[in-house]
Design an enzyme around this catalytic site. Structure first.
Site, mmCIF file in Angstrom:
data_model
loop_
_atom_site.group_PDB
_atom_site.id
_atom_site.type_symbol
_atom_site.label_atom_id
_atom_site.label_comp_id
_atom_site.label_asym_id
_atom_site.label_seq_id
_atom_site.Cartn_x
_atom_site.Cartn_y
_atom_site.Cartn_z
ATOM 1 N NE ARG A 100 -4.082 1.789 0.816
ATOM 2 C CZ ARG A 100 -4.875 2.469 0.053
ATOM 3 N NH1 ARG A 100 -4.693 2.256 -1.195
ATOM 4 N NH2 ARG A 100 -5.903 2.891 0.563
ATOM 5 C CB THR A 377 -9.618 -1.371 -7.217
ATOM 6 O OG1 THR A 377 -9.564 -0.103 -6.387
ATOM 7 C CG2 THR A 377 -8.692 -2.376 -6.599
ATOM 8 C CB THR A 395 -6.168 0.657 -6.236
ATOM 9 O OG1 THR A 395 -7.058 1.572 -6.798
ATOM 10 C CG2 THR A 395 -5.785 1.073 -4.882
ATOM 11 C CG ASN A 397 -8.254 6.512 -4.346
ATOM 12 O OD1 ASN A 397 -9.091 5.681 -4.108
ATOM 13 N ND2 ASN A 397 -8.171 7.754 -3.688
ATOM 14 C CB SER A 448 -6.948 -0.291 1.351
ATOM 15 O OG SER A 448 -7.479 -0.841 0.394
ATOM 16 N N GLY A 470 -13.927 0.236 -4.828
ATOM 17 C CA GLY A 470 -14.082 1.231 -3.624
ATOM 18 C C GLY A 470 -14.689 0.512 -2.333
#
Length: 565
Positions: A100, A377, A395, A397, A448, A470
């Site tokens: 991440r 994503t 992803t 975003n 996330s 999302g």
């Protein structure tokens, strides 16, 4: 009498979506030696070629990850981040790789607030300061170095070839380029890649060539981790960001590392569920909802009957309330993982559910799990001939992230800083409410919803899945798993079935069009605020059963492809 009869029929499972009068019409792709399911046919084909050439599941997954950065620019990436589950069949061990993004060292708690203390949405989601330190390259290379078997050049060369020689623009890519024209044209480098000299976007059937991205991939091929986080490529990234007022530095890139950790896991009926730990909220709340639902006979109540949907929605409401308060990066926040995952806590939460009436979100507050301590994503799944497996979700975003591309790199940059709570208690772009647990801090990873998941039966890997979407990722994965376990669906049926979603706030029960009108009416009578909406999620799933692989790509998004051999 009529209403009572409808409720009875719904409770007994007869108020089904019309699609299920055609039960078993949807058949999965079948393979015996290996399988890849991804959001783009070129990426899936690359993964299969890697498996056929002797690579293992991680080799194929890394190749797919780099290829999607070329052919699926709205979500596939090397400028973003994500999470990977790796299952080693020889040891029966499953590990979580966290790549991440991180907040730059100069980030601060209130950096996206204006003078009046309100969230500046443009700065929060579409600025050079909304870019988190990218983790994808570190994560893919970490996985390859530790678990891969082929040389790095073998798994990255297909992506370089597609960037240099080009690939055919699909209908979906042409459509999203039109949709996000304004976002992409704000950056000259992005506009140069995706639009012709006359300003028109690339159309379906045209060949899209990305020489700058090929150069960047060659840097990674030649120098590995340092090819992205140091040297000429890093210089170009930071020059672009800082010349436009961004705070990220070369030191931020140089200090980035992916991290491996233990998975979170729980039991549901006779199955073991494995997924990502925080800072993903996906795994912990997937298992929490399953713990709540396990006491209800969902199979008897029927797939997508009013009562089944009601029980799912109430479990979602409770889990997302806890998410708002307790979930964040565990390096910066004491996440009560053991408490949230405990069956005793699930029992307490279940007592809040009325079988006949919906709660109102205003009456639901986050629980106290400490008392029980002991949007754009893409996902892909891979299984090799030895039973090794990868579930990966990553992803940028938003679609195309910020839309910002560093000149000379071809790399689209994420807007993951928008996944922090810019102002605790204020909804983010997906309507999710976060508190201090997800406030911005230097070096911290934003919370996330990504939920790569694996299901085990009798100690053996049985099912792999994951999804984009999302805030709707967790509930999409939940429903696919329930479809397989409780409703005895094959991989394709489980993937295609209509979905619902509730996330506490806004207090709305979203339903896909496939949920029948009579069921929606019954849910409204139970007190749910039902809101129809378009397709939710896009799962890529593989089932291992009777020595065969059964895979399916969700039809909700174009271009996805599963191949087995």
């Amino acid at each position: 009498f009529i209403i009572s009869l409808c409720i009875l029929l719904s409770i007994k499972g007869f108020s089904q979506s019309p699609i299920y009068s055609l039960h078993s019409i949807y058949h999965p792709i079948i393979g015996q030696n290996g399988m890849v399911a991804s959001q783009h046919p070129e990426a899936t084909k690359v993964g299969i070629d890697i498996l056929k050439s002797g690579g293992n599941a991680v080799d194929a997954a890394v190749a797919v990850g780099f290829t999607l950065a070329v052919v699926l620019p709205r979500a596939g990436n090397i400028g973003g981040g994500g999470f990977m589950l790796v299952h080693d069949a020889s040891t029966q061990a499953t590990k979580a790789i966290n790549y991440r993004e991180k907040a730059p060292a100069a980030a601060s708690r209130d950096m996206f607030l204006d003078r009046e203390g309100r969230v500046d949405q443009a700065e929060y989601n579409q600025s050079y300061n909304s870019i988190g330190v990218p983790g994808t390259v570190a994560g893919l290379l970490f996985a390859h170095k530790k678990y891969g078997s082929l040389p790095l050049e073998d798994v990255i060369d297909p992506a370089i070839y597609l960037a240099e020689k080009g690939f055919t623009v699909t209908h979906d890519l042409a459509r999203v380029l039109l949709t996000y024209t304004a976002r992409l044209k704000k950056c000259d480098a992005s506009a140069k890649v995706f639009f012709h000299s006359d300003g028109q976007p690339y159309c379906e059937g045209e060949i899209l060539v990305q020489p700058d991205l090929a150069w960047s991939l060659r840097q990674i091929r030649a120098y590995g981790h340092d090819g992205f986080y140091k040297g000429p490529l890093a210089d170009r990234l930071i020059r672009e960001i800082q010349s436009n007022g961004g705070i990220m530095t070369l030191e931020d890139l140089d200090n980035y590392e992916a991290a491996e950790s233990n998975v979170v896991q729980g039991d549901y009926r006779d199955y073991k569920i494995v997924s990502m730990p925080p800072p993903s909220s996906g795994g912990i709340h997937l298992i929490q909802m399953l713990n709540i639902l396990e006491a209800f006979p969902l199979g008897y109540l029927g797939h997508n009957s009013a009562e089944t949907i009601h029980l799912m929605a109430e479990s979602m409401r409770l889990a997302y309330a806890d998410r708002s308060k307790y979930l964040g990066d565990p390096d910066y926040w004491d996440v009560p993982v053991e408490g949230i995952l405990s069956q005793a806590y699930a029992d307490m939460l279940r007592d809040k559910i009325d079988r006949n009436r919906a709660n109102q979100s205003i009456d639901i507050a986050p629980g106290n799990p400490f008392d029980y301590e002991s949007e754009e994503t893409t996902h892909f799944s891979v299984v090799d001939q030895d039973g090794n497996a990868v579930a990966n979700t990553y992803t940028l975003n938003f679609s195309f992230g910020t839309g910002i591309m560093a000149k000379g790199t071809g790399i689209l940059l994420n807007n993951e800083m928008g996944d922090f709570s810019a102002k605790p208690g204020t909804p983010d772009a997906f309507g999710l409410i976060g508190e201090e647990s997800n406030a911005i801090q230097p070096g911290k990873r934003p919370l996330s919803s990504m939920t790569p998941a694996m299901v085990f039966k009798d100690g053996e890997l049985y099912f792999i899945t994951g999804s984009p979407g999302g805030s709707r990722i967790i509930t999409a994965v939940l429903q696919v798993i329930l479809n397989v376990i409780d409703h005895d669906m094959n991989t394709a049926e489980a993937s295609f079935a209509p979905r619902i979603h509730h996330q506490w706030y806004p207090d709305l029960l979203y339903v896909e069009p496939g949920i029948s009108p009579d069921t929606r009416t019954l849910l409204s009578l139970m007190g749910h605020k039902v809101r129809p909406r378009s397709a939710m999620g896009s799962t890529q799933s593989i089932m291992i059963k009777d020595g065969l692989l059964f895979g399916a790509s969700d039809p909700r998004r174009p271009d996805a492809l599963t191949i087995g051999y």
